[in-house]
Enzyme design. Sequence first.
Site, PDB file in Angstrom:
ATOM      1  N   GLY A 160       0.790  -1.220   0.000  1.00 59.14           N
ATOM      2  CA  GLY A 160       0.000   0.000   0.000  1.00 59.14           C
ATOM      3  C   GLY A 160       0.823   1.271   0.000  1.00 59.14           C
ATOM      4  CB  CYS A 161      -0.224   4.755   0.753  1.00 60.25           C
ATOM      5  SG  CYS A 161      -1.679   4.845  -0.313  1.00 60.25           S
ATOM      6  CG  ASN A 162       2.602   1.216   4.404  1.00 57.15           C
ATOM      7  OD1 ASN A 162       1.383   1.087   4.297  1.00 57.15           O
ATOM      8  ND2 ASN A 162       3.413   0.182   4.496  1.00 57.15           N
TER       9      ASN A 162
END
Length: 379
Positions: A160-162
């Site tokens: 994901g975004c991390n």
Amino acid sequence: MMTVTAPLPHPGLMRTTPPPALESTAMPRILAVGTATPETAYSQRELVEILGIQDPRIAGIYLNSAIERRFLTLPQPDGSGVPPREDTGQLLAKHKTQGIALGTRAVQECLKQAGADLSDVRYLCCVTSTGFLTPGFSALLIRELGLDRHTSRADIVGMGCNAGLNSLNVVSGWARAHPGELALMVCIEACSAAYVFDGTMRTTVVNSLFGDGSAAIAMVAGTEPDAATDQPPTPRVIDFTSCIIPEAVDAMRYDWDSSQRAFSFFLDPDIPYVVGAHARMTVDRLLGRAGLRQSDIAHWLVHSGGKKVIDAVGVNLGLTRYDLRHTTGVLRDYGNLSSGSFLFSYERLLQEGTVRPGEYGVLMTMGPGSTVETALVRW
């Protein structure tokens, strides 16, 4: 859109005593960054019209998102003037086709900025959360770019975004173990390959937020910058910290929606406040391990996760609009680019030309897990 109405002093001038010096040639340097987006961009108002959105509540989510435009790859409208729904096979094909194209361009731009050649690359790490491929993008880009077949590689999928900072940690470790050898990290996110248009508020939030883009950085350890050049200073990566929030493990998901027969994103409405509440402890841990205070940090590069996420992080850390200018600017001009968003902000910081040797910066990403990731760099 947040704007600064008056010039602010350079952050490095606000401290009266110098911070401790943390530097070693063993710490990898970020040599350059390169980004790429699709050719087609849409304003939020254009998307409301193109998608045939009639519900004023849904239209309001698009128009009050602090996003002005996004780069997307959408199918051509059918006879009704609305883009047809793409099935899972078509979305996966888009993920592959756009991913290769965007990743290739980002790598080429990164190497150009670094003054390096494709033949210099010894390690390639590819990051994505908008589809699944076997073999992954690392193998596909090695073939597409003509990299040496002995190039070491890794694929970070589904974080994901991390994931950009999780992967930067991996690449930094490889660079430290192979001093003098060039390593690349490429974030490849064709977010429009993960869209589901079902008219629900759940999918509307996702469809109004994410954009397509790729970002690559080049890293090397064990070397000193060339003092004879006029290039801007390059930062060394000093440390990383992570904070996973197990009680919020289901707050951000990309899983199978049986009603739509497709994979679909889910974002809990409370996630901005959950992430914001854990930002302080993560940053304090990062700075404490280095013997630094927050006043020592001149530059903040925070993931452009959305207006509420940015506001929550800013309030909990006491960051100013100036601190978050690149974060909000990237959200405004690109939307949420998932794992590569913070690198688009990093590119803008370099283009701004305000960085001075010896200054510290904090990189921060947030995403599924739920997770807050941070990194400390020094120019």
